[in-house]
Scaffold this motif. Structure first.
Motif: not given
Length: 254
Positions: A25-27, A30-32, A158-160, A239-241
């Motif tokens: 997911x992160x790769x 870009x987050x999580x 990542x989120x920000x 969705x993920x964020x």
């Protein structure tokens, strides 16, 4: 330091699976990594403090492999990288210091509400094909704030940074690759600070499993970021964020 004797593959498998899923997911988005892996580790009975320390240690390695993979797939915008990496490292140092002086939990619900709103907005833009690529203008402050929150609040780079750059119209693939690559330098700085304070106690069976799974998944996530269409990528990020922020808000308020 963790004693590896007597540890079998079956002991490691649940943590390898968590590391693999979180890094995929992160790769790709870009987050999580931190949110997913920390949440699942705690659900398996790992103490919160141990989970947090272990995840930060693992991210030193996974972000390195992920960064190299994104560079090889030409997902990195080097001009954007130069603008976020130094402020990010500075923010990380300040955040790590602040964590030893004050609690960052007071501001956490407000940050999560903001990120959930950003997630819904990105989801709408991706689903309605309204993403028009353009050069982001507000970059350095995002690096500083993202680095600070990542160190002081246990996550947020990542989120920000990713979500705000996407809202400004930057290319989803380039943003994800650039933010992931810059995160390596941020994570090394933060982990060195915590390692100095905690020692090698952060290395547990959970840490080793996360590391194996995360390193295996890192190149695959980078490839997915390159191949997935921008609108779909933006929708999935939204969705993920939204889900991770709302879940984090629920945990912060209960």
């Amino acid at each position: 330091m963790f004693d590896f004797s007597g540890v079998g593959l079956m002991d490691l498998l649940p943590f390898i699976a968590i590391g693999f899923a979180a890094q995929m997911v992160d790769g790709a988005l870009g987050m999580a990594f931190g949110v997913i892996s920390t949440t699942l580790l705690i659900s398996l009975g790992v103490p919160p403090a141990t989970a947090s320390a272990g995840v930060h240690t693992v991210e030193t390695f996974t972000t390195g492999v992920s960064g190299v993979s994104h560079v090889l797939h030409k997902n990195v915008d080097w001009k954007l990288f130069a603008r976020i990496v130094i402020p990010g490292v500075i923010g990380g140092i300040i955040g790590a210091y602040a964590l030893t002086q004050i609690s960052a939990e007071t501001a956490r619900p407000f940050v999560l509400v903001y990120l959930a709103g950003m997630g819904v907005y990105l989801l709408w833009r991706g689903a309605t094909h309204r993403h028009t690529e353009r050069e982001p203008k507000i970059v350095e402050p995002l690096g500083l704030i993202g680095g600070f929150l990542d160190a002081a609040g246990g996550g947020g780079w990542g989120p920000v940074v990713t979500s705000n750059l996407l809202v400004q119209g930057a290319s989803p693939r380039r943003v994800i690759g650039t933010v992931n690559t810059a995160e390596f330098f941020l994570t090394v700085t933060i982990s060195a600070t915590f390692l100095f304070a905690l020692g090698w106690e952060a290395f547990t069976i959970a840490t080793v499993g996360l590391l194996i799974g995360g390193v295996i998944a890192a190149p695959i996530g980078a490839l997915m970021a390159k191949r997935v269409a921008p609108d779909l990528l933006l929708t999935i990020v939204g969705v993920v964020l939204s889900l991770t922020s709302l879940y984090g808000l629920y945990r912060a308020l209960t």
